[in-house]
Design an enzyme around this catalytic site. Structure first.
Site, PDB file in Angstrom:
ATOM      1  N   GLU A 182      -1.478  -1.469  -4.770  1.00  0.00           N
ATOM      2  CA  GLU A 182      -2.739  -0.744  -4.912  1.00  0.00           C
ATOM      3  C   GLU A 182      -2.600   0.331  -5.980  1.00  0.00           C
ATOM      4  OE1 GLU A 182      -5.627   0.254  -1.601  1.00  0.00           O
ATOM      5  OE2 GLU A 182      -4.712   2.199  -1.981  1.00  0.00           O
ATOM      6  N   ASP A 195      -2.391   0.996   7.147  1.00  0.00           N
ATOM      7  CA  ASP A 195      -1.632   0.797   5.904  1.00  0.00           C
ATOM      8  C   ASP A 195      -1.120  -0.642   5.836  1.00  0.00           C
ATOM      9  OD1 ASP A 195      -1.390   3.707   4.824  1.00  0.00           O
ATOM     10  OD2 ASP A 195      -0.815   3.852   6.931  1.00  0.00           O
ATOM     11  N   ASP A 255       0.882  -1.171   0.000  1.00  0.00           N
ATOM     12  CA  ASP A 255       0.000   0.000   0.000  1.00  0.00           C
ATOM     13  C   ASP A 255       0.914   1.214   0.000  1.00  0.00           C
ATOM     14  OD1 ASP A 255      -2.153   1.730   0.183  1.00  0.00           O
ATOM     15  OD2 ASP A 255      -2.398   1.459   2.345  1.00  0.00           O
TER      16      ASP A 255
END
Length: 190
Positions: free
Chosen positions: A75, A147, A7
């Site tokens: 992501e 996260d 992420d």
């Protein structure tokens, strides 16, 4: 297969590593790379960007060397509050993608909505719901940040996408293409 989920962020970067064996998943590790340090407090953010991007590459390389994943799921950026935020996130993502390519990983990308849909069944789930669902699927986890849980969800989503009949997601950057990115990176070092 070992999958590393990332992420990306310019201040916090989450990572999560799972092992997929058939239809079974095991958590290997997860954590957060903190990129904004006390010594940066009185320095304009733009002046710390190069050192933070370098740190992303170095710390993510350490994670890759330690856990030896074969694939990395990242992501996708879908929006940012403003153009400056989008640019900084894009820079961080670029370093993440380049780092994966330099380590010859297969690189796959998923939107937050795709990840949430695969993990929770609802593409608009909140971060807390994603973390709770992960714990139901993978067992108790102590996430240091959201996260970290998001990154583990990205890794799990990729693992789920690889199941037979799940409509395997094709890599945006296949391993063979990664080699050309690696060649580009190596030529820039010269």
């Amino acid at each position: 297969m070992i999958i590393l989920g990332v992420d990306p962020g310019s201040r916090l970067l989450g990572y999560g590593c799972i092992e997929k064996n058939g239809n079974h998943f095991r958590v290997i590790a997860h954590g957060t790379i903190h990129l904004f340090h006390k010594e940066y407090k009185n320095i304009p953010v733009d002046e710390t960007t190069p050192s933070r991007l370098k740190e992303i590459h170095e710390k993510l390389s350490e994670v890759i060397k330690k856990y030896k994943p074969q694939a990395m799921a990242v992501e996708k950026v879908f929006f940012a509050k403003n153009a400056v935020s989008a640019l900084k996130l894009g820079q961080a993502r670029g370093v993440v993608l380049l780092t994966g390519a330099l380590h010859d990983l297969e690189i796959h990308e998923y939107s937050a909505t795709e990840v949430k849909g695969m993990v929770t069944g609802y593409g608009r789930s909140g971060k807390e719901q994603v973390a709770k669902t992960l714990q139901m699927i993978l067992g108790q986890q102590d996430f240091d940040t959201l996260d970290s849980s998001d990154a583990l969800a990205i890794a799990l989503a990729h693992g789920l996408a690889l199941r037979p009949g799940a409509g395997q997601k094709k890599s945006k950057i296949p391993a063979k293409k990664s080699r050309s990115l690696k060649s580009l990176a190596e030529s820039l070092k010269r």
